[in-house]
Write a protein that holds these residues in place. Structure first.
Motif, PDB file in Angstrom:
ATOM      1  N   ALA A  46      -0.455  -9.624 -12.893  1.00 20.22           N
ATOM      2  CA  ALA A  46      -1.307 -10.359 -11.953  1.00 20.22           C
ATOM      3  C   ALA A  46      -0.547 -10.674 -10.666  1.00 20.22           C
ATOM      4  O   ALA A  46      -1.111 -10.597  -9.568  1.00 20.22           O
ATOM      5  CB  ALA A  46      -1.822 -11.646 -12.597  1.00 20.22           C
ATOM      6  N   HIS A  47       0.716 -11.025 -10.795  1.00 25.30           N
ATOM      7  CA  HIS A  47       1.527 -11.352  -9.622  1.00 25.30           C
ATOM      8  C   HIS A  47       1.671 -10.121  -8.717  1.00 25.30           C
ATOM      9  O   HIS A  47       1.470 -10.212  -7.502  1.00 25.30           O
ATOM     10  CB  HIS A  47       2.910 -11.837 -10.075  1.00 25.30           C
ATOM     11  CG  HIS A  47       3.550 -12.794  -9.134  1.00 25.30           C
ATOM     12  ND1 HIS A  47       3.329 -14.144  -9.189  1.00 25.30           N
ATOM     13  CD2 HIS A  47       4.408 -12.597  -8.100  1.00 25.30           C
ATOM     14  CE1 HIS A  47       4.031 -14.745  -8.235  1.00 25.30           C
ATOM     15  NE2 HIS A  47       4.684 -13.825  -7.563  1.00 25.30           N
ATOM     16  N   ILE A  48       1.986  -8.999  -9.309  1.00 25.41           N
ATOM     17  CA  ILE A  48       2.166  -7.757  -8.536  1.00 25.41           C
ATOM     18  C   ILE A  48       0.843  -7.315  -7.918  1.00 25.41           C
ATOM     19  O   ILE A  48       0.789  -6.955  -6.732  1.00 25.41           O
ATOM     20  CB  ILE A  48       2.766  -6.655  -9.430  1.00 25.41           C
ATOM     21  CG1 ILE A  48       4.201  -7.028  -9.802  1.00 25.41           C
ATOM     22  CG2 ILE A  48       2.717  -5.296  -8.737  1.00 25.41           C
ATOM     23  CD1 ILE A  48       4.776  -6.211 -10.942  1.00 25.41           C
ATOM     24  N   ILE A  49      -0.225  -7.355  -8.701  1.00 24.30           N
ATOM     25  CA  ILE A  49      -1.544  -6.960  -8.177  1.00 24.30           C
ATOM     26  C   ILE A  49      -1.953  -7.878  -7.024  1.00 24.30           C
ATOM     27  O   ILE A  49      -2.448  -7.415  -5.997  1.00 24.30           O
ATOM     28  CB  ILE A  49      -2.602  -6.945  -9.302  1.00 24.30           C
ATOM     29  CG1 ILE A  49      -2.306  -5.799 -10.277  1.00 24.30           C
ATOM     30  CG2 ILE A  49      -4.010  -6.848  -8.741  1.00 24.30           C
ATOM     31  CD1 ILE A  49      -3.077  -5.893 -11.586  1.00 24.30           C
ATOM     32  N   TYR A  50      -1.735  -9.173  -7.191  1.00 25.36           N
ATOM     33  CA  TYR A  50      -2.077 -10.136  -6.140  1.00 25.36           C
ATOM     34  C   TYR A  50      -1.317  -9.804  -4.854  1.00 25.36           C
ATOM     35  O   TYR A  50      -1.897  -9.736  -3.771  1.00 25.36           O
ATOM     36  CB  TYR A  50      -1.764 -11.557  -6.610  1.00 25.36           C
ATOM     37  CG  TYR A  50      -2.160 -12.612  -5.602  1.00 25.36           C
ATOM     38  CD1 TYR A  50      -3.393 -13.243  -5.691  1.00 25.36           C
ATOM     39  CD2 TYR A  50      -1.314 -12.970  -4.554  1.00 25.36           C
ATOM     40  CE1 TYR A  50      -3.766 -14.202  -4.763  1.00 25.36           C
ATOM     41  CE2 TYR A  50      -1.680 -13.925  -3.630  1.00 25.36           C
ATOM     42  CZ  TYR A  50      -2.907 -14.531  -3.739  1.00 25.36           C
ATOM     43  OH  TYR A  50      -3.275 -15.478  -2.813  1.00 25.36           O
ATOM     44  N   TYR A  51       0.010  -9.632  -4.977  1.00 25.36           N
ATOM     45  CA  TYR A  51       0.832  -9.334  -3.807  1.00 25.36           C
ATOM     46  C   TYR A  51       0.315  -8.112  -3.065  1.00 25.36           C
ATOM     47  O   TYR A  51       0.120  -8.139  -1.849  1.00 25.36           O
ATOM     48  CB  TYR A  51       2.279  -9.086  -4.248  1.00 25.36           C
ATOM     49  CG  TYR A  51       3.240 -10.216  -4.002  1.00 25.36           C
ATOM     50  CD1 TYR A  51       3.051 -11.466  -4.566  1.00 25.36           C
ATOM     51  CD2 TYR A  51       4.373 -10.026  -3.219  1.00 25.36           C
ATOM     52  CE1 TYR A  51       3.953 -12.485  -4.356  1.00 25.36           C
ATOM     53  CE2 TYR A  51       5.281 -11.039  -3.003  1.00 25.36           C
ATOM     54  CZ  TYR A  51       5.064 -12.270  -3.570  1.00 25.36           C
ATOM     55  OH  TYR A  51       5.955 -13.276  -3.343  1.00 25.36           O
ATOM     56  N   PHE A  52       0.128  -7.016  -3.802  1.00 25.84           N
ATOM     57  CA  PHE A  52      -0.230  -5.771  -3.128  1.00 25.84           C
ATOM     58  C   PHE A  52      -1.693  -5.724  -2.710  1.00 25.84           C
ATOM     59  O   PHE A  52      -2.039  -5.026  -1.752  1.00 25.84           O
ATOM     60  CB  PHE A  52       0.227  -4.566  -3.951  1.00 25.84           C
ATOM     61  CG  PHE A  52       1.718  -4.415  -3.862  1.00 25.84           C
ATOM     62  CD1 PHE A  52       2.309  -3.898  -2.719  1.00 25.84           C
ATOM     63  CD2 PHE A  52       2.535  -4.865  -4.881  1.00 25.84           C
ATOM     64  CE1 PHE A  52       3.686  -3.805  -2.595  1.00 25.84           C
ATOM     65  CE2 PHE A  52       3.917  -4.775  -4.770  1.00 25.84           C
ATOM     66  CZ  PHE A  52       4.499  -4.245  -3.624  1.00 25.84           C
ATOM     67  N   SER A  53      -2.538  -6.493  -3.370  1.00 28.22           N
ATOM     68  CA  SER A  53      -3.920  -6.631  -2.890  1.00 28.22           C
ATOM     69  C   SER A  53      -3.929  -7.372  -1.555  1.00 28.22           C
ATOM     70  O   SER A  53      -4.675  -7.006  -0.639  1.00 28.22           O
ATOM     71  CB  SER A  53      -4.775  -7.395  -3.909  1.00 28.22           C
ATOM     72  OG  SER A  53      -4.943  -6.644  -5.078  1.00 28.22           O
ATOM     73  N   ALA A  54      -3.107  -8.408  -1.457  1.00 31.71           N
ATOM     74  CA  ALA A  54      -3.010  -9.154  -0.198  1.00 31.71           C
ATOM     75  C   ALA A  54      -2.509  -8.244   0.924  1.00 31.71           C
ATOM     76  O   ALA A  54      -3.055  -8.254   2.031  1.00 31.71           O
ATOM     77  CB  ALA A  54      -2.093 -10.362  -0.367  1.00 31.71           C
ATOM     78  N   LEU A  55      -1.479  -7.456   0.629  1.00 29.75           N
ATOM     79  CA  LEU A  55      -0.955  -6.544   1.647  1.00 29.75           C
ATOM     80  C   LEU A  55      -2.004  -5.502   2.052  1.00 29.75           C
ATOM     81  O   LEU A  55      -2.199  -5.245   3.241  1.00 29.75           O
ATOM     82  CB  LEU A  55       0.309  -5.846   1.138  1.00 29.75           C
ATOM     83  CG  LEU A  55       0.991  -4.912   2.136  1.00 29.75           C
ATOM     84  CD1 LEU A  55       1.467  -5.669   3.374  1.00 29.75           C
ATOM     85  CD2 LEU A  55       2.164  -4.201   1.461  1.00 29.75           C
ATOM     86  N   ALA A  56      -2.692  -4.947   1.053  1.00 30.84           N
ATOM     87  CA  ALA A  56      -3.740  -3.954   1.356  1.00 30.84           C
ATOM     88  C   ALA A  56      -4.846  -4.583   2.186  1.00 30.84           C
ATOM     89  O   ALA A  56      -5.325  -3.981   3.159  1.00 30.84           O
ATOM     90  CB  ALA A  56      -4.317  -3.385   0.049  1.00 30.84           C
ATOM     91  N   GLU A  57      -5.234  -5.800   1.837  1.00 34.98           N
ATOM     92  CA  GLU A  57      -6.285  -6.482   2.590  1.00 34.98           C
ATOM     93  C   GLU A  57      -5.849  -6.724   4.036  1.00 34.98           C
ATOM     94  O   GLU A  57      -6.657  -6.608   4.967  1.00 34.98           O
ATOM     95  CB  GLU A  57      -6.670  -7.790   1.903  1.00 34.98           C
ATOM     96  CG  GLU A  57      -7.886  -8.424   2.498  1.00 34.98           C
ATOM     97  CD  GLU A  57      -8.411  -9.624   1.723  1.00 34.98           C
ATOM     98  OE1 GLU A  57      -9.212 -10.373   2.324  1.00 34.98           O
ATOM     99  OE2 GLU A  57      -8.043  -9.820   0.548  1.00 34.98           O
ATOM    100  N   SER A  58      -4.567  -7.037   4.238  1.00 29.49           N
ATOM    101  CA  SER A  58      -4.097  -7.254   5.615  1.00 29.49           C
ATOM    102  C   SER A  58      -4.212  -5.961   6.428  1.00 29.49           C
ATOM    103  O   SER A  58      -4.549  -5.999   7.610  1.00 29.49           O
ATOM    104  CB  SER A  58      -2.662  -7.776   5.637  1.00 29.49           C
ATOM    105  OG  SER A  58      -1.725  -6.756   5.406  1.00 29.49           O
ATOM    106  N   HIS A  59      -3.960  -4.846   5.784  1.00 31.51           N
ATOM    107  CA  HIS A  59      -4.082  -3.559   6.488  1.00 31.51           C
ATOM    108  C   HIS A  59      -5.546  -3.210   6.748  1.00 31.51           C
ATOM    109  O   HIS A  59      -5.888  -2.736   7.831  1.00 31.51           O
ATOM    110  CB  HIS A  59      -3.380  -2.445   5.707  1.00 31.51           C
ATOM    111  CG  HIS A  59      -1.891  -2.539   5.778  1.00 31.51           C
ATOM    112  ND1 HIS A  59      -1.172  -2.280   6.928  1.00 31.51           N
ATOM    113  CD2 HIS A  59      -0.976  -2.908   4.849  1.00 31.51           C
ATOM    114  CE1 HIS A  59       0.115  -2.471   6.699  1.00 31.51           C
ATOM    115  NE2 HIS A  59       0.261  -2.846   5.444  1.00 31.51           N
ATOM    116  N   ILE A  60      -6.396  -3.452   5.766  1.00 34.96           N
ATOM    117  CA  ILE A  60      -7.829  -3.182   5.930  1.00 34.96           C
ATOM    118  C   ILE A  60      -8.408  -4.035   7.053  1.00 34.96           C
ATOM    119  O   ILE A  60      -9.185  -3.553   7.883  1.00 34.96           O
ATOM    120  CB  ILE A  60      -8.588  -3.422   4.607  1.00 34.96           C
ATOM    121  CG1 ILE A  60      -8.206  -2.338   3.582  1.00 34.96           C
ATOM    122  CG2 ILE A  60     -10.098  -3.458   4.818  1.00 34.96           C
ATOM    123  CD1 ILE A  60      -8.619  -2.643   2.156  1.00 34.96           C
TER     124      ILE A  60
END
Length: 167
Positions: A46-60
């Protein structure tokens, strides 16, 4: 700029992971028992998914570093300072997983007396909110934080159960 700050935060988290792995090996060698293994794996995922979802969302969103990102960075910096304070305070028994050593001692320093589970409430939760703010990841926070909180609440109950005999 957001990606650079994110990368720095992630690198710092990798340092904490390496400390955890070293401590884990020592604890296992000394006869410590692990509790909540499945939940620990869920929490890490969950921690890893959260981190990289946040990063992906910032790019989107094509987010730019602004006042909200700066506030998120400050909150995450606070959370990481607390993390390393907790690591120092707990010493060789600090891990990302729940290990109870046969001669485990409860930490009764000022922070642990006044804040129950400082690693969760003063590190992890502020860190996740901070990363979300850094990345302008509103969807990640709305979905990810409640999911993470469910897994974290299970973790806290497991930790209480594992340490019950020490109280």
């Amino acid at each position: 700029m957001i990606t650079a700050v994110f990368a720095l935060i992630f690198a710092i988290r990798l340092v904490s992971l390496s400390i955890s792995v070293q401590n884990e090996k020592r604890l296992i060698a000394a006869g410590a028992k692990q509790f909540g293994e499945k939940n620990s794996k869920l929490l890490a995922a969950a921690h890893i998914i959260y981190y990289f979802s946040a990063l992906a969302e910032s790019h989107i969103r094509e987010a730019v570093f602004d006042g909200i990102s700066a506030a998120g960075t400050a909150l995450t910096a606070f959370a990481l300072v607390v993390l390393f304070y907790v690591i120092r305070a707990l010493g060789e028994i600090w891990t990302l997983k729940i290990y109870i050593h046969p001669q485990h001692k409860i930490n009764r320093s000022w922070l642990f007396r006044y804040v129950r589970h400082p690693n969760y409430f003063l590190n992890i939760i502020p860190e996740l909110i901070g990363v979300g703010l850094l990345c302008h990841a509103w969807t990640t926070m709305m979905v990810g934080l409640p999911v993470y909180m469910v897994i974290l609440s299970i973790r806290i109950r497991q930790e209480h159960e594992a340490m019950r005999h020490l109280w």
